[in-house]
Design an enzyme around this catalytic site. Structure first.
Site, PDB file in Angstrom:
ATOM      1  CE  LYS A   1      -7.706  -1.243   4.708  1.00 19.19           C
ATOM      2  NZ  LYS A   1      -6.385  -0.782   4.259  1.00 19.19           N
TER       3      LYS A   1
ATOM      4  CB  SER B   1      -5.086  -1.344  15.388  1.00 23.38           C
ATOM      5  OG  SER B   1      -5.911  -0.493  14.624  1.00 23.38           O
TER       6      SER B   1
ATOM      7  CE  LYS C   1      -7.185  -3.567   7.792  1.00 26.16           C
ATOM      8  NZ  LYS C   1      -6.119  -2.924   7.102  1.00 26.16           N
TER       9      LYS C   1
ATOM     10  CB  CYS D   1      -0.928   0.025   1.210  1.00 30.43           C
ATOM     11  SG  CYS D   1      -2.350   1.108   0.951  1.00 30.43           S
TER      12      CYS D   1
HETATM   13  C1  PBG Z   1      -3.271   0.513   5.163  1.00 31.03           C
HETATM   14  C2  PBG Z   1      -3.692  -0.431   6.199  1.00 31.03           C
HETATM   15  C3  PBG Z   1      -4.526  -0.183   7.289  1.00 31.03           C
HETATM   16  C4  PBG Z   1      -4.545  -1.338   8.051  1.00 31.03           C
HETATM   17  C5  PBG Z   1      -3.767  -2.295   7.393  1.00 31.03           C
HETATM   18  N1  PBG Z   1      -3.265  -1.712   6.226  1.00 31.03           N
HETATM   19  C6  PBG Z   1      -5.218   1.023   7.782  1.00 31.03           C
HETATM   20  C7  PBG Z   1      -5.998   1.894   6.924  1.00 31.03           C
HETATM   21  O1  PBG Z   1      -6.547   1.479   5.904  1.00 31.03           O
HETATM   22  O2  PBG Z   1      -6.048   3.043   7.294  1.00 31.03           O
HETATM   23  C8  PBG Z   1      -5.300  -1.476   9.334  1.00 31.03           C
HETATM   24  C9  PBG Z   1      -4.763  -2.424  10.305  1.00 31.03           C
HETATM   25  C10 PBG Z   1      -5.250  -2.256  11.683  1.00 31.03           C
HETATM   26  O3  PBG Z   1      -6.043  -1.370  12.054  1.00 31.03           O
HETATM   27  O4  PBG Z   1      -4.779  -3.054  12.500  1.00 31.03           O
HETATM   28  N2  PBG Z   1      -3.840   0.385   3.928  1.00 31.03           N
HETATM   29 ZN    ZN Z   2      -3.155   2.195   2.686  1.00 31.37          ZN
END
Ligand code: PBG
Ligand code: ZN
Length: 337
Positions: free
Chosen positions: A195, A274, A248, A120
């Site tokens: 996601k 998280s 997710k 990413c």
């Molecule tokens: C980034 C990404 C995120 C997470 C994993 N990859 C956060 C987001 O999309 O802002 C979240 C992981 C977590 O909250 O533990 N693309």
């Molecule tokens: Zn990202």
């Protein structure tokens, strides 16, 4: 099945029976541990909202990875905190980027541990979005090129698997194509297929220093209200060559995990994110819940919903509990026998 001919409690009456009819099990083989690799030396900085989780420089990542390997956890997934961020996230696809260096160190020193990389842009862009900005929004097609370059650079550094989390349309195909062109046709793609734009990512953005500097991610991440769209999203990734599909966040989307399990004949992963971790840690610290028991029950809920793999910050704790022979059904500290 009518009472009293049928009594549901008969088969629950002894632990040996409960063990015999238990439908779901959890193993260390199911776990993937996320790690945050930070540029520099001697760094081990705890994330304030995620007790037990650290931003670490490479030598400390290697040390913790070794511990995970010894606990039997098969894989880690890496996130990077680069020295410098810019508008096009250059560190993401640099040969000497933070993740590329981390992969090389891990593959050299803990070769038996599978290294998965998060693909990413948001950890590497100064604006914190998951791609290239055009006219105030993330531009899909120009981002694809960079994601493909990023995935290839991870493979070149020795990554065992790549996991795109950006939610651009067509990224799985773009990544599959560049990997195949470069002889990496055996590197699997675990797609963050479904996601959601979620409030549960809050603590992660502190950990990865990836909070968007303007706006939010709702033009690319999914609307939490949608289930049918989840099937369409995953369908695209499957057709583009995804080897594993991920849902997710985890707990608030167990229905989607089940949907994936029923709809697709591919391994399903779930990301216990998280915010889910932080809530359990906070309640545990307050003494409001039996933390170990709630962690294990949560893991089991993912398996019961149909997940094969669980990305979780609890991986180390879970592995330790499993090695101690922890059984959900015996974990009663509430006073019941
Ligand atoms: C980034 C990404 C995120 C997470 C994993 N990859 C956060 C987001 O999309 O802002 C979240 C992981 C977590 O909250 O533990 N693309
Ligand atoms: Zn990202």
């Amino acid at each position: 099945m009518f009472f009293p001919t049928f009594r549901a409690r008969r088969i629950r009456s002894k632990e040996v029976f409960r063990r015999m009819v238990r439908e779901t099990s959890l193993s260390v083989d199911d776990l993937i541990y996320p790690m945050f690799s930070a540029f520099g030396k001697g760094i081990r900085k705890e994330i304030s909202s995620m007790p037990g989780i650290y931003q670490q420089s490479i030598e400390n990542i290697v040390e913790e990875a070794q511990e995970l390997y010894e606990l039997g956890v098969p894989a880690v997934i890496l996130f990077g905190i680069p020295e410098k961020k810019d508008a096009v996230g250059s560190d993401a696809y640099s040969e000497t980027g933070i993740i590329q260096e981390t992969i090389r160190a891990l593959k050299k020193q803990v070769p038996g541990l599978a290294v998965i990389t998060d693909v990413c842009m948001c950890e590497y862009t100064d604006h914190g979005h998951c791609g290239i900005i055009k006219d105030g929004d993330v531009d899909n097609d120009s981002t694809l090129e960079l994601l493909a370059k990023e995935a290839l650079s991870h493979a070149l550094a020795g990554a065992d698997m790549v996991a795109p989390s950006d939610m651009m349309d067509g990224r799985v195909a773009a990544i599959r194509e560049i990997l195949d062109e470069n002889g990496f046709n055996n590197i699997p793609v675990m797609s963050y297929a479904v996601k959601y734009a979620s409030g549960y990512y809050g603590p992660f953005r502190e950990a990865a220093e990836s909070t968007p500097q303007f706006g939010d991610r709702r033009s690319y991440q999914m609307d939490p209200a949608n289930r049918l769209e989840a099937v369409r999203e995953a369908q695209m990734d499957v057709e583009e060559g995804a080897d594993i599909i991920m849902v997710k966040p985890g707990l608030p989307y167990l229905d989607i995990v089940r949907e994936m399990r029923n709809e697709f004949n591919l391994p399903v992963a779930v990301y216990n994110v998280s915010g889910e971790y932080s809530m359990i840690k906070a309640a545990g610290k307050m003494g409001w819940i039996d933390e170990d028991r709630v962690i294990m029950e949560t893991m089991l809920s993912f398996k019961r919903a149909g997940a094969d793999l669980i990305l979780t910050y609890h991986a180390k704790e879970v592995a330790k509990l499993l090695h101690k022979g922890y059984e959900i059904s015996r974990a009663s500290r509430c006073g019941c026998p």
